[in-house]
Design an enzyme around this catalytic site. Structure first.
Site, PDB file in Angstrom:
ATOM      1  CG  MET A  42      -2.224  -0.827   1.395  1.00  0.00           C
ATOM      2  SD  MET A  42      -2.697  -1.100   2.845  1.00  0.00           S
ATOM      3  CE  MET A  42      -1.670  -2.783   3.741  1.00  0.00           C
ATOM      4  CB  CYS A 106      -3.530   4.237   9.333  1.00  0.00           C
ATOM      5  SG  CYS A 106      -2.873   3.652   7.725  1.00  0.00           S
ATOM      6  N   GLY A 130       1.182  -7.906   9.844  1.00  0.00           N
ATOM      7  CA  GLY A 130       1.731  -8.826  10.658  1.00  0.00           C
ATOM      8  C   GLY A 130       1.796  -7.526  12.024  1.00  0.00           C
ATOM      9  CB  CYS A 202       4.640   6.997   5.525  1.00  0.00           C
ATOM     10  SG  CYS A 202       5.565   7.274   3.779  1.00  0.00           S
TER      11      CYS A 202
END
Length: 375
Positions: A42, A106, A130, A202
């Site tokens: 993504m 998110c 994960g 990010c």
């Protein structure tokens, strides 16, 4: 270790491959358990040329993992959805003087929202990640529980994901410790076995936070005052500070005050004033209770006072408290002991033993001591 067997020999699962070791081992474990595995990378931030964003390198790492595991890898951009559903909220909350946690949104809106929908479009019955958390089948449905590795447990960030989405989700790492995950990756020859864990989100990365936020928000400078009204300095804009913050105040030593660090205790939006106090454990940094709004239950709804444990930030240890559900959907939480730097905009997440009961955004706090009494 418990990885669910596929419901049929042709069952497909899409794994969110981030380019890190955790998602790589999640894919490995699912392959070993008989699932037909495909990867999904993504892209959630459009400024991939940003020196602080690692998305380009992460994609190359995800490609290398997919090649080693011999699984297909899809790449899709959710940048528009991220800006509309996560980043816009992040900016609104900071502009209002609160401190949001975009990772929770998110997960709800992107990873277990649009990405899970994409997994279905790719013919998958399940979506896997994960994350360090456990999904346990309970009489009332899928129960979100803490990971066995308490140092890596991420259930706090997952509390807002709807239960219907959790029922279609696999989290193969919930029973493992991080050291075991890295060793599995090393033995399997996965190229990311020693890749450092990512930190933050990010779009901020390692860049100076105030510099980044200033690109999107305009904020007026104003006075920094002590609890009794003494002017001590000038702040650069209330959105750039959070309760309990120590660094970046630029107050320095002050005549008539002890040699102790200063901490943000309150934001007075009406006067555009930042209130600070000295000492890590100053009474004005403590709250005895809070009110959270729009509570999201991950367990049967409780209509009465419920003893539980609560976290008001990710790294916090469990704190004894009582939930008091209101008629308007809000939640009143009373702590057994006063809590430091409880911050509006963050999330209060409740647990009953290992099970996550749910959570909500902190709207207001009840100070353990009034400002006038503490001054």
């Amino acid at each position: 270790m418990s990885v669910p067997a596929p419901p049929s020999s042709s069952a497909r699962v899409i794994v969110g491959l981030s380019g890190g070791v955790d998602s790589a081992v999640a894919a490995l474990l699912l392959l070993q358990s008989g699932w037909h595995v495909q990867g999904l990378f993504m892209s959630n931030w459009a400024e991939d040329d940003d020196a602080y964003c690692t998305a380009a390198q992460d994609f190359q790492d995800a490609r290398a993992v997919a090649a080693e595991l011999r699984i297909p890898l899809h790449r899709v951009s959710f940048a528009r959805e991220y800006r509309e559903r996560v980043f816009a909220y992040f900016l609104r909350e900071h502009a209002a003087g609160r401190t949001p946690n975009p990772d929770v949104l998110c997960n709800r809106e992107i990873k277990f929202g649009v990405a899970l929908s994409w997994a279905g479009r790719l013919g998958a019955s399940h979506f896997a990640t994960g994350h360090y958390a456990r999904l346990v089948e309970a009489p009332d449905g899928a129960a979100l529980c803490k990971a066995r590795d308490s140092a890596k447990d991420q259930s706090y960030f997952l509390h807002a994901v709807p239960r219907a989405q959790l029922a279609r989700t696999l989290m193969p790492l919930g029973e493992l410790h991080k050291r075991e995950v890295r060793e599995m990756a090393r033995r399997a020859g996965l190229p990311v076995f020693d890749k450092p864990d990512s930190t933050g989100i990010c779009f901020i990365g390692e860049r100076p936070f105030r510099e980044f936020l200033g690109r999107f928000l305009s904020a007026a400078a104003g006075p920094i005052e002590s609890a009794d009204g003494e002017r001590l300095g000038v702040h650069q804009g209330l959105p750039f500070y959070t309760l309990g913050q120590r660094s970046g105040l630029h107050i320095g030593g002050r005549s008539g005050h002890p040699e102790q660090p200063w901490y943000v205790a309150a934001k007075d939006a009406a006067r555009n004033t930042l209130v600070v106090v000295q000492g890590h454990d100053h009474p004005l940094l403590s709250s005895s209770a809070l009110t959270a709004g729009a509570w999201h239950w991950l367990a049967p709804v409780r209509h009465e006072l419920t003893p539980c444990s609560v976290k008001v930030r990710y790294r916090q240890s469990d704190q004894s408290a009582q939930l008091g559900p209101g008629t308007d959907g809000r939640m009143h939480i009373v702590f057994a002991e006063p809590q430091r730097a409880v911050t509006p905009g963050q999330y209060a997440v409740a647990y009953e033993g290992e099970r996550c009961l749910g959570g909500g955004v902190i709207e207001s706090v009840t100070p353990a001591l009034s400002q006038r009494a503490a001054a």
